[in-house]
Design a protein around this motif. Structure first.
Motif, PDB file in Angstrom:
ATOM      1  N   VAL A   1      -0.681  -3.871   3.873  1.00 53.37           N
ATOM      2  CA  VAL A   1      -0.887  -2.598   4.563  1.00 53.37           C
ATOM      3  C   VAL A   1      -0.080  -2.534   5.867  1.00 53.37           C
ATOM      4  O   VAL A   1       0.046  -1.470   6.473  1.00 53.37           O
ATOM      5  CB  VAL A   1      -2.381  -2.322   4.842  1.00 53.37           C
ATOM      6  CG1 VAL A   1      -3.152  -2.174   3.533  1.00 53.37           C
ATOM      7  CG2 VAL A   1      -3.003  -3.408   5.720  1.00 53.37           C
TER       8      VAL A   1
ATOM      9  N   GLY B   1       5.504   4.645   6.277  1.00 57.77           N
ATOM     10  CA  GLY B   1       5.172   5.071   4.924  1.00 57.77           C
ATOM     11  C   GLY B   1       5.998   4.363   3.865  1.00 57.77           C
ATOM     12  O   GLY B   1       7.119   3.916   4.112  1.00 57.77           O
ATOM     13  N   TRP B   2       5.414   4.254   2.664  1.00 56.62           N
ATOM     14  CA  TRP B   2       6.078   3.544   1.576  1.00 56.62           C
ATOM     15  C   TRP B   2       7.396   4.206   1.179  1.00 56.62           C
ATOM     16  O   TRP B   2       8.389   3.527   0.951  1.00 56.62           O
ATOM     17  CB  TRP B   2       5.173   3.401   0.345  1.00 56.62           C
ATOM     18  CG  TRP B   2       5.978   2.892  -0.794  1.00 56.62           C
ATOM     19  CD1 TRP B   2       6.397   3.583  -1.889  1.00 56.62           C
ATOM     20  CD2 TRP B   2       6.570   1.591  -0.911  1.00 56.62           C
ATOM     21  NE1 TRP B   2       7.199   2.801  -2.689  1.00 56.62           N
ATOM     22  CE2 TRP B   2       7.311   1.562  -2.095  1.00 56.62           C
ATOM     23  CE3 TRP B   2       6.555   0.446  -0.106  1.00 56.62           C
ATOM     24  CZ2 TRP B   2       8.022   0.447  -2.522  1.00 56.62           C
ATOM     25  CZ3 TRP B   2       7.259  -0.672  -0.534  1.00 56.62           C
ATOM     26  CH2 TRP B   2       7.979  -0.668  -1.721  1.00 56.62           C
TER      27      TRP B   2
ATOM     28  N   HIS C   1      -7.447  -2.879  -2.060  1.00 54.94           N
ATOM     29  CA  HIS C   1      -7.506  -1.469  -2.446  1.00 54.94           C
ATOM     30  C   HIS C   1      -7.646  -1.441  -3.959  1.00 54.94           C
ATOM     31  O   HIS C   1      -6.776  -1.942  -4.668  1.00 54.94           O
ATOM     32  CB  HIS C   1      -6.240  -0.712  -2.011  1.00 54.94           C
ATOM     33  CG  HIS C   1      -6.163  -0.514  -0.547  1.00 54.94           C
ATOM     34  ND1 HIS C   1      -6.756   0.558   0.079  1.00 54.94           N
ATOM     35  CD2 HIS C   1      -5.594  -1.257   0.429  1.00 54.94           C
ATOM     36  CE1 HIS C   1      -6.540   0.474   1.377  1.00 54.94           C
ATOM     37  NE2 HIS C   1      -5.836  -0.623   1.619  1.00 54.94           N
TER      38      HIS C   1
ATOM     39  N   PHE D   1       0.858  -1.178   0.000  1.00 59.22           N
ATOM     40  CA  PHE D   1       0.000   0.000   0.000  1.00 59.22           C
ATOM     41  C   PHE D   1       0.894   1.227   0.000  1.00 59.22           C
ATOM     42  O   PHE D   1       1.582   1.510   0.983  1.00 59.22           O
ATOM     43  CB  PHE D   1      -0.907  -0.037   1.228  1.00 59.22           C
ATOM     44  CG  PHE D   1      -1.973   1.023   1.270  1.00 59.22           C
ATOM     45  CD1 PHE D   1      -2.743   1.302   0.152  1.00 59.22           C
ATOM     46  CD2 PHE D   1      -2.213   1.720   2.438  1.00 59.22           C
ATOM     47  CE1 PHE D   1      -3.738   2.267   0.196  1.00 59.22           C
ATOM     48  CE2 PHE D   1      -3.206   2.682   2.493  1.00 59.22           C
ATOM     49  CZ  PHE D   1      -3.970   2.962   1.365  1.00 59.22           C
ATOM     50  N   ASN D   2       0.943   1.907  -1.116  1.00 57.07           N
ATOM     51  CA  ASN D   2       1.814   3.069  -1.273  1.00 57.07           C
ATOM     52  C   ASN D   2       1.158   4.253  -0.578  1.00 57.07           C
ATOM     53  O   ASN D   2       0.470   5.056  -1.202  1.00 57.07           O
ATOM     54  CB  ASN D   2       2.040   3.347  -2.756  1.00 57.07           C
ATOM     55  CG  ASN D   2       3.084   4.412  -2.987  1.00 57.07           C
ATOM     56  OD1 ASN D   2       3.363   5.224  -2.119  1.00 57.07           O
ATOM     57  ND2 ASN D   2       3.658   4.404  -4.168  1.00 57.07           N
ATOM     58  N   ASP D   3       1.397   4.349   0.730  1.00 51.82           N
ATOM     59  CA  ASP D   3       0.680   5.313   1.548  1.00 51.82           C
ATOM     60  C   ASP D   3       1.548   5.702   2.743  1.00 51.82           C
ATOM     61  O   ASP D   3       2.308   4.864   3.249  1.00 51.82           O
ATOM     62  CB  ASP D   3      -0.625   4.658   2.036  1.00 51.82           C
ATOM     63  CG  ASP D   3      -1.547   5.640   2.722  1.00 51.82           C
ATOM     64  OD1 ASP D   3      -2.349   6.267   2.005  1.00 51.82           O
ATOM     65  OD2 ASP D   3      -1.452   5.757   3.959  1.00 51.82           O
ATOM     66  N   PRO D   4       1.425   6.924   3.220  1.00 50.32           N
ATOM     67  CA  PRO D   4       2.176   7.332   4.410  1.00 50.32           C
ATOM     68  C   PRO D   4       1.794   6.553   5.674  1.00 50.32           C
ATOM     69  O   PRO D   4       2.551   6.521   6.637  1.00 50.32           O
ATOM     70  CB  PRO D   4       1.827   8.820   4.582  1.00 50.32           C
ATOM     71  CG  PRO D   4       1.297   9.264   3.267  1.00 50.32           C
ATOM     72  CD  PRO D   4       0.710   8.045   2.614  1.00 50.32           C
ATOM     73  N   ASP D   5       0.618   5.912   5.673  1.00 44.43           N
ATOM     74  CA  ASP D   5       0.181   5.151   6.845  1.00 44.43           C
ATOM     75  C   ASP D   5       0.726   3.726   6.892  1.00 44.43           C
ATOM     76  O   ASP D   5       0.543   3.027   7.893  1.00 44.43           O
ATOM     77  CB  ASP D   5      -1.347   5.102   6.914  1.00 44.43           C
ATOM     78  CG  ASP D   5      -1.938   6.453   7.274  1.00 44.43           C
ATOM     79  OD1 ASP D   5      -1.246   7.254   7.939  1.00 44.43           O
ATOM     80  OD2 ASP D   5      -3.087   6.715   6.886  1.00 44.43           O
TER      81      ASP D   5
END
Length: 165
Positions: free
Chosen positions: A155, A81-82, A148, A64-68
């Motif tokens: 994730v 994060g990614w 997603h 999941f390419n996301d800061p979370d």
């Protein structure tokens, strides 16, 4: 009456064929593996094949390419994060190693809760440092997969290795 009898026979034949097809399609089910175990073992093997390319952009397709995104790794302790993870695996793994291969063992177990699946498994790492020194290690991993955009992505990941005290 004859039509009803023929219909019953046809249904029985279809059920038998379906049963045989399922057994052929999923032979591991007999070994107490679920369909999710088989599916996520295949997905994990494909993600490890991406890792074995030594290309963070190829690996990115599974995360999941996301800061979370949170990843607990052997070194450093945590990535947030990614982008931080991508930079870190390049620095801490791929730039330090001439060879790097991950192999997931066949003990993967998947547990589903809605659109979230967590998998646990062990793996073998076979690598060589830039100076040629071999590295062989066993590890354990837990991945949380979530859909997603119709695609299963990691994730959260936690990997570790046994430590002797």
């Amino acid at each position: 009456m004859k039509v009803a009898q023929s219909l019953k026979h046809a249904i029985v034949i279809v059920l038998i064929i379906f049963s045989l097809a399922v057994q052929i399609q999923y032979p591991a089910l007999a070994d107490s593996q679920s369909v999710d175990d088989i599916f996520f073992k295949g997905l994990t093997d494909r993600s490890y094949a991406a890792w074995n390319t030594h290309d963070p952009d190829t690996v990115a397709a599974f995360y999941f390419n996301d800061p979370d995104l949170v990843v607990y790794d052997a070194t450093p302790l945590k990535y947030q994060g990614w982008q931080e993870f991508k930079s870190g695996i390049q620095t801490h793994l791929f730039e330090k190693l001439n060879r790097f291969e991950l192999i997931a063992h066949d003990d993967l177990h998947a547990t589903r809760n809605g659109d979230l699946v967590w998998v646990t498994f062990t793996y073998h790492l076979s690598a060589a440092l830039k100076n040629g020194q071999p590295v062989e290690a066993e590890g354990r991993q837990t991945d949380l997969w979530q859909q997603h955009g119709g695609k299963w992505l990691i994730v959260h990941e936690h990997t570790s290795a046994p430590v002797s005290l």
